[in-house]
Write an enzyme that holds these catalytic residues in place. Structure first.
Site, PDB file in Angstrom:
ATOM      1  N   HIS A 152      13.352 -33.046  -9.017  1.00  0.00           N
ATOM      2  CA  HIS A 152      14.720 -32.631  -8.689  1.00  0.00           C
ATOM      3  C   HIS A 152      15.071 -31.399  -9.522  1.00  0.00           C
ATOM      4  CE1 HIS A 152      19.139 -32.774  -9.100  1.00  0.00           C
ATOM      5  NE2 HIS A 152      19.174 -33.467  -7.984  1.00  0.00           N
TER       6      HIS A 152
ATOM      7  N   ARG B 144      15.693 -30.254  -3.824  1.00  0.00           N
ATOM      8  CA  ARG B 144      14.515 -31.085  -3.588  1.00  0.00           C
ATOM      9  C   ARG B 144      13.925 -30.711  -2.238  1.00  0.00           C
ATOM     10  NH1 ARG B 144      16.839 -36.872  -3.457  1.00  0.00           N
ATOM     11  NH2 ARG B 144      18.806 -35.810  -2.996  1.00  0.00           N
TER      12      ARG B 144
ATOM     13  N   LYS C  34      15.789 -30.739   1.541  1.00  0.00           N
ATOM     14  CA  LYS C  34      17.229 -30.774   1.348  1.00  0.00           C
ATOM     15  C   LYS C  34      17.821 -29.413   1.705  1.00  0.00           C
ATOM     16  CE  LYS C  34      17.594 -35.007  -0.148  1.00  0.00           C
ATOM     17  NZ  LYS C  34      18.360 -36.020   0.609  1.00  0.00           N
TER      18      LYS C  34
ATOM     19  N   ASP D 133      21.998 -25.092  -1.668  1.00  0.00           N
ATOM     20  CA  ASP D 133      23.206 -25.460  -2.411  1.00  0.00           C
ATOM     21  C   ASP D 133      23.376 -24.435  -3.523  1.00  0.00           C
ATOM     22  OD1 ASP D 133      25.086 -26.557  -4.206  1.00  0.00           O
ATOM     23  OD2 ASP D 133      24.461 -28.610  -3.801  1.00  0.00           O
TER      24      ASP D 133
ATOM     25  N   CYS E 210      24.797 -24.435  -6.379  1.00  0.00           N
ATOM     26  CA  CYS E 210      24.648 -24.818  -7.786  1.00  0.00           C
ATOM     27  C   CYS E 210      23.206 -24.677  -8.255  1.00  0.00           C
ATOM     28  CB  CYS E 210      25.163 -26.228  -8.044  1.00  0.00           C
ATOM     29  SG  CYS E 210      24.115 -27.555  -7.414  1.00  0.00           S
ATOM     30  N   TYR E 211      22.237 -24.791  -7.310  1.00  0.00           N
ATOM     31  CA  TYR E 211      20.835 -24.658  -7.687  1.00  0.00           C
ATOM     32  C   TYR E 211      20.444 -23.210  -7.954  1.00  0.00           C
ATOM     33  CZ  TYR E 211      20.445 -29.549  -6.578  1.00  0.00           C
ATOM     34  OH  TYR E 211      20.634 -30.904  -6.589  1.00  0.00           O
TER      35      TYR E 211
ATOM     36  N   ASP F 178      29.601 -24.688  -2.314  1.00  0.00           N
ATOM     37  CA  ASP F 178      28.220 -25.130  -2.135  1.00  0.00           C
ATOM     38  C   ASP F 178      27.542 -24.315  -1.020  1.00  0.00           C
ATOM     39  OD1 ASP F 178      26.068 -26.497  -0.933  1.00  0.00           O
ATOM     40  OD2 ASP F 178      27.021 -28.447  -0.972  1.00  0.00           O
TER      41      ASP F 178
ATOM     42  N   ASP G  74      34.946 -25.296  -5.545  1.00  0.00           N
ATOM     43  CA  ASP G  74      35.231 -26.216  -6.646  1.00  0.00           C
ATOM     44  C   ASP G  74      34.724 -25.596  -7.940  1.00  0.00           C
ATOM     45  OD1 ASP G  74      32.442 -27.471  -7.354  1.00  0.00           O
ATOM     46  OD2 ASP G  74      32.559 -27.597  -5.176  1.00  0.00           O
TER      47      ASP G  74
ATOM     48  N   HIS H  23      30.675 -25.795  -8.642  1.00  0.00           N
ATOM     49  CA  HIS H  23      29.845 -24.831  -7.927  1.00  0.00           C
ATOM     50  C   HIS H  23      30.183 -23.400  -8.313  1.00  0.00           C
ATOM     51  CE1 HIS H  23      28.870 -28.331  -5.355  1.00  0.00           C
ATOM     52  NE2 HIS H  23      27.729 -27.680  -5.197  1.00  0.00           N
TER      53      HIS H  23
END
Length: 437
Positions: A214, A257, A260, A263, A265-266, A320, A327, A330
């Site tokens: 992850h 991952r 998926k 996103d 945040c990654y 995201d 938010d 993120h």
């Protein structure tokens, strides 16, 4: 692009829909010729962040145990945007002082139980504040006792008393100890072995033994070992092979991952893995690995395009992915990841758009500004030693020294008033950015 080797599934349908949503933003810019829209909406984000710093709406009441996180997410986003000033520092220090437990560590709010996650958030936010008043909030002796109480026989750290042990605990504990210069061999005992047991057959790191690799846990495990200068305990080649397949080919951002969705945040949790790996290989002896001299194995401009075109909310903040709300979480990690992507290993800036999109440089080990990581050293190194003589992690120190040496060479080699280049795919040195501010 979705390539099926079987019938449609919910996962493949979601991926196709996500790609179409993101590509719609890209097509609008390229087909309409509106390249000027590739612009960081800095003022809108700052106004939105400052409103959050002063008050949160009533529906946030369910997150009362995460209040130090809100302080960190907002404060760090503001400092990366270049607008965290002395007005906010005493407010941060004052509030977080009420979250510190007398027995050590910080809680999610006043009068709550200490927990490693808000402890990391609180200490990081105090580093962002960057004042002696903020540094003095932390009772370092009690903090060391708290970290030792959280140490698990398995080699990791419990998140709280009688709590779960996972990869977050390792990073939160060791990053806090290193930032406060109380890292010891006693704290590090068993941690490399524990993290290695959590590295999966894929190459990344899982939250616990036997689970799936992850992005967030992979950053936590790698950064923990990099801070201590022990990253060579991992299979770094396998780690790199896993990480390079997590940047999405159409969207440009990262997934956390396999199978998926992208996103934002990654952008940090995965994006910061690459300079950490580059530095781990360098510190381990670059003669063993042919290191790239001007990149870190991922594509920074497509990542920045995803963040700038698909993730900026018109009312401020980052989200995201398209069709989601902005938010603070993120916003913080999207900006952190974009900042990481804008500084390559040769100290130049792979920048999408003009110089107005350039963010402040963040420390890849702690995720506070590099300047703040350097600033706290002066304070903590001047303090009398604790009963347990701690230190900062040698890996984190070596990286900052390496970055400083690159900056010194660049300044020496550059003629005065050297022009900066910008635009799509352009580069600009940090010194050039200073001339424009």
């Amino acid at each position: 692009m979705v390539i099926l080797d079987g019938p449609e599934t919910l996962t493949s349908e979601d991926q196709h829909s996500c790609e179409e949503n993101v590509l719609a933003f890209f097509k609008h810019v390229w087909l309409s010729g509106a390249q000027a829209e590739i612009c960081l909406q800095r003022e809108a984000h700052l106004a939105w962040l400052k409103r959050g710093f002063t008050s949160l709406p009533p529906n946030f009441a369910g997150l009362d145990a995460s209040r130090p996180w809100f302080v960190f997410w907002i404060a760090h986003a503001m400092e990366v945007l270049g607008d965290f000033d002395d007005h906010w520092a005493p407010k941060v220090a004052s509030f977080l002082s009420h979250c510190q437990d007398p027995t050590g560590g910080f809680a999610g709010g006043p009068s709550q139980l200490p927990h490693l996650a808000p402890t990391y958030a609180a200490v990081s936010a105090l580093m962002v504040a960057g004042t002696e008043e903020a540094y003095q909030v932390v009772d370092r002796a009690a903090m060391y006792d708290f970290l030792m109480r959280m140490k698990s026989p398995e080699g990791g750290f419990k998140m709280h008393d009688e709590g779960e042990t996972d990869m977050r605990g390792c990073y939160c504990a060791i990053a806090v100890a290193s930032m406060l210069h109380i890292l010891t061999d006693e704290l590090m005992e068993g941690i490399p072995e524990y993290i290695c047991r959590c590295q999966t057959w894929e190459g990344g790191i899982a939250g616990e033994e036997g689970l799936e690799a992850h992005g967030g846990y992979s950053y936590c495990g790698l950064a923990t070992l990099c801070i201590a200068g022990k990253a060579d305990a991992l299979d770094l080649h396998g780690f790199l092979k896993w990480a390079v397949h997590k940047q999405m080919t159409h969207e440009g951002g990262f997934q956390g991952r396999a199978n998926k969705l992208v996103d934002s945040c990654y952008s940090f949790w995965q994006g910061a893995i690459f300079p950490l790996l580059h530095e781990a290989f360098r510190q381990g002896g670059s003669e063993k690995v042919p290191l790239p001299k001007d990149h870190c194995w991922f594509a920074p401009e497509p990542l920045q395009m995803y963040l700038l075109l698909a993730c900026q909310h018109p009312a401020g903040g980052l989200r995201d992915k398209p069709n989601k709300s902005a938010d603070f979480y993120h916003t913080c990690y999207a900006l952190s990841g974009m900042a990481v992507s804008q500084y390559d290993v040769s100290n130049h800036t792979p920048l999408l758009g003009d110089l107005g999109n350039l963010l402040e440089r963040t420390d890849i080990y702690y995720n506070v500004l590099l300047e703040k990581a350097e600033r706290k050293c002066t304070f903590f190194e001047a303090l009398p030693p604790l009963a347990v003589p701690g230190r900062e992690g040698v890996g984190a120190v070596r990286w900052r020294q390496h970055v400083a040496s690159l900056s010194a060479v660049e300044v020496e080699a550059s003629p005065p008033h050297q022009a900066a280049t910008g635009g799509y795919g352009g580069t600009a040195s940090p010194s050039a950015r200073d001339q424009t501010m």
